[in-house]
Design a protein around this motif. Structure first.
Motif, PDB file in Angstrom:
ATOM      1  N   GLU A   1       0.819  -1.213   0.000  1.00 24.52           N
ATOM      2  CA  GLU A   1       0.000   0.000   0.000  1.00 24.52           C
ATOM      3  C   GLU A   1       0.854   1.264   0.000  1.00 24.52           C
ATOM      4  N   GLU A   2       1.893   1.272   0.820  1.00 21.51           N
ATOM      5  CA  GLU A   2       2.754   2.454   0.878  1.00 21.51           C
ATOM      6  C   GLU A   2       3.467   2.678  -0.449  1.00 21.51           C
ATOM      7  N   ARG A   3       3.970   1.589  -1.038  1.00 23.30           N
ATOM      8  CA  ARG A   3       4.659   1.706  -2.322  1.00 23.30           C
ATOM      9  C   ARG A   3       3.695   2.168  -3.415  1.00 23.30           C
ATOM     10  N   TRP A   4       2.479   1.653  -3.388  1.00 13.92           N
ATOM     11  CA  TRP A   4       1.475   2.031  -4.383  1.00 13.92           C
ATOM     12  C   TRP A   4       1.110   3.511  -4.267  1.00 13.92           C
ATOM     13  N   ALA A   5       0.990   3.986  -3.037  1.00 10.11           N
ATOM     14  CA  ALA A   5       0.667   5.399  -2.821  1.00 10.11           C
ATOM     15  C   ALA A   5       1.799   6.291  -3.335  1.00 10.11           C
ATOM     16  N   ARG A   6       3.045   5.909  -3.064  1.00  8.68           N
ATOM     17  CA  ARG A   6       4.184   6.692  -3.550  1.00  8.68           C
ATOM     18  C   ARG A   6       4.279   6.635  -5.073  1.00  8.68           C
ATOM     19  N   PHE A   7       3.949   5.492  -5.637  1.00  5.57           N
ATOM     20  CA  PHE A   7       3.998   5.348  -7.095  1.00  5.57           C
ATOM     21  C   PHE A   7       3.031   6.321  -7.771  1.00  5.57           C
ATOM     22  N   LYS A   8       1.871   6.523  -7.165  1.00  2.88           N
ATOM     23  CA  LYS A   8       0.852   7.382  -7.775  1.00  2.88           C
ATOM     24  C   LYS A   8       1.116   8.871  -7.574  1.00  2.88           C
ATOM     25  N   GLU A   9       2.001   9.218  -6.653  1.00  5.28           N
ATOM     26  CA  GLU A   9       2.220  10.627  -6.333  1.00  5.28           C
ATOM     27  C   GLU A   9       2.571  11.481  -7.552  1.00  5.28           C
ATOM     28  N   PRO A  10       3.566  11.125  -8.372  1.00  2.00           N
ATOM     29  CA  PRO A  10       3.894  11.970  -9.534  1.00  2.00           C
ATOM     30  C   PRO A  10       2.747  12.061 -10.536  1.00  2.00           C
ATOM     31  N   ILE A  11       2.003  10.977 -10.692  1.00  4.33           N
ATOM     32  CA  ILE A  11       0.890  10.979 -11.648  1.00  4.33           C
ATOM     33  C   ILE A  11      -0.205  11.931 -11.179  1.00  4.33           C
ATOM     34  N   VAL A  12      -0.557  11.815  -9.907  1.00  7.29           N
ATOM     35  CA  VAL A  12      -1.592  12.695  -9.347  1.00  7.29           C
ATOM     36  C   VAL A  12      -1.143  14.149  -9.392  1.00  7.29           C
ATOM     37  N   ALA A  13       0.137  14.375  -9.098  1.00  5.71           N
ATOM     38  CA  ALA A  13       0.652  15.744  -9.091  1.00  5.71           C
ATOM     39  C   ALA A  13       0.530  16.390 -10.465  1.00  5.71           C
ATOM     40  N   VAL A  14       0.889  15.653 -11.511  1.00  7.05           N
ATOM     41  CA  VAL A  14       0.807  16.198 -12.871  1.00  7.05           C
ATOM     42  C   VAL A  14      -0.639  16.485 -13.256  1.00  7.05           C
ATOM     43  N   LEU A  15      -1.555  15.683 -12.758  1.00 11.34           N
ATOM     44  CA  LEU A  15      -2.959  15.825 -13.156  1.00 11.34           C
ATOM     45  C   LEU A  15      -3.698  16.936 -12.409  1.00 11.34           C
ATOM     46  N   VAL A  16      -3.283  17.251 -11.170  1.00 10.07           N
ATOM     47  CA  VAL A  16      -4.107  18.171 -10.366  1.00 10.07           C
ATOM     48  C   VAL A  16      -3.375  19.400  -9.836  1.00 10.07           C
TER      49      VAL A  16
ATOM     50  N   PRO B   1      -1.649  22.869  -9.488  1.00  7.61           N
ATOM     51  CA  PRO B   1      -1.586  24.073 -10.331  1.00  7.61           C
ATOM     52  C   PRO B   1      -0.175  24.385 -10.819  1.00  7.61           C
ATOM     53  N   ARG B   2       0.845  24.111 -10.013  1.00  3.86           N
ATOM     54  CA  ARG B   2       2.214  24.455 -10.400  1.00  3.86           C
ATOM     55  C   ARG B   2       2.707  23.639 -11.593  1.00  3.86           C
ATOM     56  N   LEU B   3       2.016  22.550 -11.891  1.00  7.48           N
ATOM     57  CA  LEU B   3       2.420  21.696 -13.015  1.00  7.48           C
ATOM     58  C   LEU B   3       1.463  21.847 -14.199  1.00  7.48           C
ATOM     59  N   ARG B   4       0.819  23.025 -14.273  1.00  6.35           N
ATOM     60  CA  ARG B   4      -0.146  23.261 -15.343  1.00  6.35           C
ATOM     61  C   ARG B   4       0.521  23.176 -16.721  1.00  6.35           C
TER      62      ARG B   4
ATOM     63  N   ALA C   1       1.465  20.224 -21.786  1.00 11.85           N
ATOM     64  CA  ALA C   1       2.413  19.604 -22.718  1.00 11.85           C
ATOM     65  C   ALA C   1       2.119  18.116 -22.880  1.00 11.85           C
ATOM     66  N   LEU C   2       1.792  17.457 -21.772  1.00 10.24           N
ATOM     67  CA  LEU C   2       1.467  16.033 -21.833  1.00 10.24           C
ATOM     68  C   LEU C   2       0.223  15.794 -22.675  1.00 10.24           C
ATOM     69  N   LEU C   3      -0.769  16.668 -22.518  1.00 12.14           N
ATOM     70  CA  LEU C   3      -1.995  16.539 -23.305  1.00 12.14           C
ATOM     71  C   LEU C   3      -1.704  16.683 -24.797  1.00 12.14           C
ATOM     72  N   VAL C   4      -0.860  17.648 -25.141  1.00  9.32           N
ATOM     73  CA  VAL C   4      -0.515  17.862 -26.547  1.00  9.32           C
ATOM     74  C   VAL C   4       0.245  16.660 -27.105  1.00  9.32           C
ATOM     75  N   VAL C   5       1.201  16.159 -26.335  1.00  9.24           N
ATOM     76  CA  VAL C   5       2.014  15.031 -26.807  1.00  9.24           C
ATOM     77  C   VAL C   5       1.159  13.782 -27.007  1.00  9.24           C
TER      78      VAL C   5
END
Length: 272
Positions: free
Chosen positions: A66-81, A83-86, A91-95
């Motif tokens: 569970e801990e590893r899974w939560a850490r794995f999702k952190e970068p994905i969630v950060a990119v999706l939600v 504001p600082r990674l808008r 860019a990801l959407l365009v690519v």
């Protein structure tokens, strides 16, 4: 040389570990495997199969804890939600959109190609071929190893060894054309279990096809050129005859002969 704290942090993160494994697997399959002795370029379809397998394994690993899974999702969630990674999100959407569009365009785009020719599955063989500089007359030729019935067991063992060293990846463990490289070829490797392949042929015909491979096909054997190499560059004449013995022995087919014609079938006495 000691890694910096930032590098160690990335190296310990499950997400970047997964990325490194995927990239490493792709590099190995696409560029390292073809460099191995006796290997060849891995077909794209096989590369996809391996990468899907690696991806499934990675997902199983990161989701096992569970801990590893939560850490794995952190970068994905950060990119999706976040504001600082808008900008990164845009860019990801365009690519991704461009990549999907490019793939779709490649599938539907028209190509300029010559009209296909009618293809003969079993083109007529030449009356004579050269094998490593020596002329061999195919007309009326039978497998010379069958003239030594007391040694057939030895020849069959040799043919089995030749098959599993050279033919297995394409023609499969069951000689049915379902080897692990098979799906990467068009046409598919021959299914020797099918009654439309070696059951219809003389052994001299099979010798010609094995020895000369795809490059030796006449015009009527195209446009879907066989990917089989010229095995005369790798195998001796005896090895080719031995593997032909093995093919007929394992499938149960009786080769056609030059003496008479008739219905071909499985088992002794049913060949033509």
């Amino acid at each position: 040389m000691t890694a910096t704290p930032a590098v160690r942090r990335y190296a310990a993160h499950p997400f970047w570990q997964a990325v490194a494994i995927m990239v490493g697997a792709y590099v190995v399959v696409v560029w390292v495997v073809p460099l191995l002795p006796g290997s060849a370029i891995v077909p794209k379809s096989v590369v996809l199969q391996y990468m899907v397998t690696v991806l499934v394994g990675v997902l199983i690993y990161v989701s096992d804890n569970e801990e590893r899974w939560a850490r794995f999702k952190e970068p994905i969630v950060a990119v999706l939600v976040e504001p600082r990674l808008r900008v990164a999100r845009a860019a990801l959407l365009v690519v991704v959109t461009a990549l999907v569009g490019l793939i779709a365009y490649g599938q539907v785009a028209t190509t300029v190609a010559a009209p296909p020719n009618l293809r003969s599955i079993h083109p007529a063989p030449p009356a004579e071929i050269t094998f490593r500089g020596r002329s061999i007359t195919l007309t009326g030729l039978e497998n010379p190893l069958r003239a030594h019935p007391d040694s057939l067991a030895v020849y069959l063992a040799e043919g089995k060894s030749v098959y599993y060293r050279n033919c297995l990846p394409c023609h499969g463990d069951h000689l049915d054309g379902q080897g692990h490289f098979a799906s990467g070829f068009n046409p598919l490797p021959a299914n020797f279990q099918d009654n439309g392949t070696i059951a219809q042929l003389t052994e001299s015909f099979v010798f010609w096809r094995v020895a000369k491979g795809g490059p030796g096909l006449p015009r009527e054997g195209t446009p879907w050129n066989s990917a089989m190499p010229k095995w005369e560059d790798f195998l001796t004449e005896r090895e080719i005859w031995a593997v032909i013995l093995f093919l007929y022995d394992q499938t149960g087919w009786t080769p056609r002969t030059w003496e008479k014609t008739g219905e071909v079938g499985r088992g002794k006495g049913e060949g033509s």
